[in-house]
Design a protein around this motif. Structure first.
Motif, PDB file in Angstrom:
ATOM      1  N   GLY A  61      12.690  59.608  41.372  1.00 47.55           N
ATOM      2  CA  GLY A  61      11.846  58.432  41.203  1.00 47.55           C
ATOM      3  C   GLY A  61      12.272  57.295  42.114  1.00 47.55           C
ATOM      4  N   GLU A  62      13.545  57.258  42.444  1.00 46.29           N
ATOM      5  CA  GLU A  62      14.085  56.209  43.319  1.00 46.29           C
ATOM      6  C   GLU A  62      14.301  56.688  44.751  1.00 46.29           C
ATOM      7  N   ARG A  63      14.759  57.910  44.909  1.00 50.05           N
ATOM      8  CA  ARG A  63      15.082  58.443  46.235  1.00 50.05           C
ATOM      9  C   ARG A  63      14.461  59.833  46.373  1.00 50.05           C
ATOM     10  N   GLU A  64      13.142  59.868  46.417  1.00 49.17           N
ATOM     11  CA  GLU A  64      12.385  61.118  46.357  1.00 49.17           C
ATOM     12  C   GLU A  64      12.853  62.167  47.354  1.00 49.17           C
ATOM     13  N   ASP A  65      13.179  61.741  48.565  1.00 45.17           N
ATOM     14  CA  ASP A  65      13.543  62.690  49.618  1.00 45.17           C
ATOM     15  C   ASP A  65      15.035  62.694  49.931  1.00 45.17           C
ATOM     16  N   GLY A  66      15.836  62.076  49.054  1.00 44.69           N
ATOM     17  CA  GLY A  66      17.277  62.078  49.250  1.00 44.69           C
ATOM     18  C   GLY A  66      17.782  60.912  50.079  1.00 44.69           C
ATOM     19  N   PHE A  67      18.987  61.081  50.616  1.00 41.92           N
ATOM     20  CA  PHE A  67      19.624  60.023  51.407  1.00 41.92           C
ATOM     21  C   PHE A  67      20.702  60.640  52.280  1.00 41.92           C
ATOM     22  N   ILE A  68      21.224  59.829  53.169  1.00 40.71           N
ATOM     23  CA  ILE A  68      22.344  60.251  54.013  1.00 40.71           C
ATOM     24  C   ILE A  68      23.500  59.268  53.853  1.00 40.71           C
ATOM     25  N   GLY A 104      15.886  66.138  48.935  1.00 36.60           N
ATOM     26  CA  GLY A 104      15.132  65.866  47.717  1.00 36.60           C
ATOM     27  C   GLY A 104      15.381  66.843  46.588  1.00 36.60           C
ATOM     28  N   ASP A 105      16.030  67.968  46.879  1.00 37.10           N
ATOM     29  CA  ASP A 105      16.351  68.961  45.845  1.00 37.10           C
ATOM     30  C   ASP A 105      17.800  68.884  45.373  1.00 37.10           C
ATOM     31  N   ALA A 106      18.525  67.864  45.818  1.00 40.58           N
ATOM     32  CA  ALA A 106      19.944  67.754  45.465  1.00 40.58           C
ATOM     33  C   ALA A 106      20.105  67.604  43.949  1.00 40.58           C
ATOM     34  N   PRO A 107      21.027  68.354  43.351  1.00 36.92           N
ATOM     35  CA  PRO A 107      21.254  68.236  41.907  1.00 36.92           C
ATOM     36  C   PRO A 107      21.614  66.797  41.520  1.00 36.92           C
ATOM     37  N   GLY A 108      20.982  66.316  40.464  1.00 37.16           N
ATOM     38  CA  GLY A 108      21.278  64.982  39.963  1.00 37.16           C
ATOM     39  C   GLY A 108      20.542  63.856  40.666  1.00 37.16           C
TER      40      GLY A 108
END
Length: 151
Positions: free
Chosen positions: A66-73, A58-62
């Motif tokens: 709002g769409e991917r609050e916690d990131g993705f794999i 969720g802290d990944a730059p860019g």
């Protein structure tokens, strides 16, 4: 020191392209010890598969939180023919099973992986019209085939 896995050279090329584009994953790993989830029948659960897991938290730059609050794999597996992705939920749990990315074949060019990651970071759907292959895909596939026979 452990020996390189047959897909490490490819994943290293993907990681280098992501780094050059300023989209390096938060974490990444390759392995050859995951249970082969594509195998059915009496041998199910008895053989392993090659895997690469790339994580953007969720802290990944860019990241469009709002769409991917916690990131993705992003997930690369052999014997799967395509890359997969899934959004992450709280504490890194996946919100759903990974789905195949129609635009990223097993040996998609690192440039095409960058294109997909750019869209996923922005919260947009992944493009499906990518078809470039990595320039060393033939040698990498031969290494994977040799690994699979030895398994």
């Amino acid at each position: 020191m452990t020996e390189p896995l047959p897909h490490d050279l490819y994943i290293d090329a993907v990681l280098a392209a992501l780094l050059a584009a300023g989209m390096e994953p938060t974490d990444n790993r390759t392995s050859d010890t995951e249970i082969n989830r594509y195998e059915g029948g009496p041998d199910a659960g008895c053989t392993t598969q090659l895997q690469a897991l790339l994580t953007w938290d969720g802290d990944a730059p860019g990241l469009n939180t709002g769409e991917r609050e916690d990131g993705f794999i992003l997930l690369w597996e052999h014997p799967a023919e395509q890359w997969q992705w899934a959004p992450r939920g709280q504490h890194g749990v996946l919100n759903r099973e990974p789905e195949f990315l129609a635009g990223l074949s097993r040996w998609a060019s690192p440039h095409d992986v960058v294109t997909v990651v750019r869209e996923l970071l922005a919260g947009r759907p992944a493009p499906e019209d990518l078809r470039d292959r990595w320039h060393q895909h033939t040698a990498a596939q031969a290494a994977v085939d040799t690994w699979a026979v030895q398994e």
